[in-house]
Design a protein around this motif. Structure first.
Motif: not given
Length: 255
Positions: A117-123, A166-178
């Motif tokens: 559960d992170n944004k790929g930041s665990n080097d 519709k169920k989670t209200d997540r999406g429309l991921l634009q540049e920089g979304w992470i």
């Protein structure tokens, strides 16, 4: 031997993706299969490991002759398949693939996956948990859910830039979304490809990595695009969906 590490972020939690991954693999395999081509499930059963604990073992046969480039089809039989064996101890999985045809040159694919559960930041985190193993030969590719990596499979309905759940209200991921998305998770995948044949090794290993990268990105995009179909499922319900879909896929292939 060519080793690369892929990091793929998704707007989900690791716990949510446990269901989504099983749903996506089953539905994707069924969609991509046709008579004589596709993924046949040979085994899918619980498995206990002394180190990793309880998990699930699957064995599949992947028929893909028509999907090979012309230079590869020239050196393999008309009908052949790869055997994939996977041990899923979620959130850690191991997958190994090898040729089943004994007369073919040595070829192997080994994939280790760790979900966090992170944004790929665990080097300091690799799929294997050992960030020093073969570190000098590893290329880290931060493929952040790129919708344009495999245009051959592109569908607007599966594009995270235009899809909204519709169920989670997540999406429309634009540049920089992470940088602003919550929740967010990352699939850390350590992929080792080995093809020990002089003159073909580099070409084959690079080609296989390209195929794997495209398949991984497509699968992760589909898991999110189909989130409204699986988000309310229990583990028992997704296992039943998996069983029924696998039966239908085997019939579709004609095995």
């Amino acid at each position: 031997m060519l080793i690369k590490e892929y990091r793929i972020c998704m707007p989900l939690t690791v716990e949510e993706y446990r269901i989504g991954q099983l749903y996506m693999i089953s539905k994707h395999s069924h969609e991509q299969s046709e008579r004589g081509e596709g993924v046949e499930v040979v085994q899918n059963e619980p498995y206990d490991d002394p180190e990793h604990g309880s998990g699930q073992f699957t064995e599949k046969r992947i028929y893909l002759n028509n999907k090979l480039p012309s230079w590869a089809r020239a050196v393999v039989p008309k009908i052949f398949y790869l055997t994939e064996k996977a041990w899923n101890y979620y959130p850690y999985t191991i997958t190994g693939t090898e040729y089943t045809c004994s007369f073919l040159p040595k070829f192997s694919i080994h994939i280790e996956t760790k979900y966090e559960d992170n944004k790929g930041s665990n080097d300091n985190q690799t799929a294997s948990g050992d960030h020093d193993t073969m570190k000098e030969d590893r290329e880290v590719l931060n493929k952040m859910f790129s919708p344009s990596s495999s245009q051959r499979h592109y569908k607007e309905s599966e594009d995270p830039r235009s899809f909204k759940s519709k169920k989670t209200d997540r999406g429309l991921l634009q540049e920089g979304w992470i940088n602003s998305q919550d929740p967010i998770m990352c699939s850390y995948k350590l992929v080792t490809v080995k093809f020990e044949v002089w003159g073909l090794q580099s070409r084959v290993e690079q080609f296989v990595h390209k195929v794997i990268r495209d398949v991984l990105l497509l699968g992760h995009r589909q898991a999110f695009a189909w989130v409204d179909e699986w988000i309310d499922m229990t583990m028992e319900e997704v296992r039943e969906f998996e069983r029924a879909t696998q039966e239908a896929t085997n019939l579709k292939i004609g095995t």
